[in-house]
Design an enzyme around this catalytic site. Structure first.
Site, mmCIF file in Angstrom:
data_model
loop_
_atom_site.group_PDB
_atom_site.id
_atom_site.type_symbol
_atom_site.label_atom_id
_atom_site.label_comp_id
_atom_site.label_asym_id
_atom_site.label_seq_id
_atom_site.Cartn_x
_atom_site.Cartn_y
_atom_site.Cartn_z
ATOM 1 N N THR A 99 37.515 17.942 -34.430
ATOM 2 C CA THR A 99 36.570 17.146 -33.646
ATOM 3 C C THR A 99 35.496 16.591 -34.566
ATOM 4 O OG1 THR A 99 35.356 17.056 -31.552
ATOM 5 C CG2 THR A 99 34.891 18.937 -32.995
ATOM 6 N N GLY A 169 34.824 23.769 -27.758
ATOM 7 C CA GLY A 169 35.473 24.731 -28.643
ATOM 8 C C GLY A 169 34.565 25.938 -28.757
ATOM 9 N N CYS A 198 40.938 16.365 -31.290
ATOM 10 C CA CYS A 198 41.470 17.538 -30.587
ATOM 11 C C CYS A 198 42.986 17.632 -30.703
ATOM 12 C CB CYS A 198 41.032 17.544 -29.120
ATOM 13 S SG CYS A 198 39.246 17.445 -28.904
#
Length: 240
Positions: A99, A169, A198
């Site tokens: 990310t 996350g 992702c």
């Protein structure tokens, strides 16, 4: 209703590593308190751990982070290209894949002792999503969940129109959480062109600015996010 007190701290702009180390120190402090309580209980002296909840808000300089289950193939730049673009890179101990964090993206790090809430990571993730969904709704945007994919989306069921606005996350140790969510407010979406966000192919990334067609006041989003966190987590944020 007895609401959990949560210490709120706005870290403003802070490099990723520094924020990670700060989170880790808060988590380890809570783990030590849990160990002390467990040792006293073993000694026949029941004692509730005096753990403390935190919610941190921060904006990071441009950085890509790869989670424990991530695949380097989802990073489309070489080490030299990252350096040339002045983008940091870190392997992270959170869940999830690759990310991006950067300016005008609201990153939230809850350090919560879930044993004082519920011992259910799935429920915790859904609740973080709900905080973002409620915040978007205040701007007239319909945030939704995508089956099998953690995070918040717009039009997740419309083929070719799926676009992600909030990523999650987390890490949990003895039910104490760290890491958290990233919500695109006025984020420069071109950074996502350098990764497969992702690890999900053929789906877009979006921001509040892109969806509304105007820049959104970051402080306003923070206040709405804080209020919705209190609502969803049945907590009371305390500056400290």
């Amino acid at each position: 209703m007895n609401r959990q007190p949560v210490t709120f701290r706005d870290l403003d702009k802070m490099p990723y590593r520094q924020a990670w180390e700060y989170q880790e120190s808060l988590l380890q402090g809570n783990l030590e308190l849990k160990k002390q309580a467990r040792d006293r209980e073993i000694a026949g002296e029941p004692y509730a751990p005096q753990t403390r909840h935190y919610l941190l808000f921060v904006e990071h300089p441009a950085v890509y982070t790869l989670g424990k289950s991530g695949d380097m193939a989802n990073v489309l730049l070489t080490e030299q290209e990252l350096a040339d673009k002045n983008i940091e890179f870190f392997y992270s101990n959170r869940g999830g894949d690759i990310t991006f964090h950067g300016p005008q993206q609201l990153v939230g790090y809850p350090i919560l002792d879930l044993e004082k809430y519920y011992t259910d990571i799935g429920r915790y993730l859904r609740n973080i999503e709900e905080v973002m969904i409620l915040t978007m709704a205040e701007y007239g945007l319909k945030g939704e969940r995508s089956p099998g994919e953690t995070g918040v989306w717009l039009d997740p069921s419309v083929k070719g129109m799926e676009r992600k606005i909030g990523a999650i996350g987390v890490r949990s140790s003895r039910w104490v959480t760290m890491h958290g969510f990233a919500f695109n407010v006025n984020t420069d979406l071109r950074y996502f062109d350098n990764i497969i966000p992702c690890g999900i192919q053929d789906k877009q990334v979006t921001s509040m600015e892109k969806e509304l067609g105007r820049e959104v006041e970051m402080e306003e989003v923070k206040e709405k996010m804080k209020r919705n966190f209190e609502k969803v987590f049945e907590s009371q944020l305390v500056e400290g």
